[in-house]
Design a protein around this motif. Sequence first.
Motif, short mmCIF file in Angstrom:
data_model
loop_
_atom_site.label_atom_id
_atom_site.label_comp_id
_atom_site.label_asym_id
_atom_site.label_seq_id
_atom_site.Cartn_x
_atom_site.Cartn_y
_atom_site.Cartn_z
N LEU A 3 0.85 -1.19 0.00
CA LEU A 3 0.00 0.00 0.00
C LEU A 3 0.89 1.24 0.00
N LEU A 84 -9.85 -1.62 1.69
CA LEU A 84 -8.73 -2.57 1.83
C LEU A 84 -9.15 -3.99 1.47
N LYS A 88 -7.24 -6.30 -1.57
CA LYS A 88 -6.26 -7.13 -0.86
C LYS A 88 -5.50 -8.11 -1.76
N PHE A 105 -5.38 6.43 6.23
CA PHE A 105 -4.64 5.29 5.69
C PHE A 105 -3.21 5.18 6.23
N PHE A 108 -1.66 2.06 7.75
CA PHE A 108 -1.64 0.87 6.91
C PHE A 108 -0.63 0.94 5.76
#
Length: 164
Positions: A3, A84, A88, A105, A108
């Motif tokens: 990410l 998410l 994924k 975010f 993450f």
Amino acid sequence: MKLITIAAIGQHHELGKDNKLLWHLPDDFKRFKALTSHHHIIMGRKTFESFPKPLPHRIHVVITRQQNYPDHNCIVVKSIDEALEKVKQQDKVYVIGGGEIYKQFMPFVDEIELTRVHGNFEADTYFPEIDFNKWELAQKEHHPKDIKHKYAFDYETYLRKSKS
């Protein structure tokens, strides 16, 4: 999944004003396109609506609290968790804004791709502060001011030291 947050910010983390960018940097647009093309991009509704049309060669994931928001050939979700979940299985996913989406975010994110624009700007939207205890600068490249770029800027890549 990796990410990645990607943003262009001023010296005081300025992102935009009135849902518009504060500068025009053609080389930064080219870099953004090269990095994000053929990947999923996650954004808030206002960021999505700031585009004249969906960006080509990318799958848009739009986060909105609006009920019955039209999908515009995008994946529309109600939360970060839902976003998410939808991405994924992807190798790389880019978070492209706006300010509140970046902030939510950050816990993450594995990597930050910043374009740090050398200038002070009047803004109403800001990129979150970066805790440099958690991030290391992996790469930096300077781009001088020139005929096509009113401001000098640096491309900076930060990698998370460890998720905590």
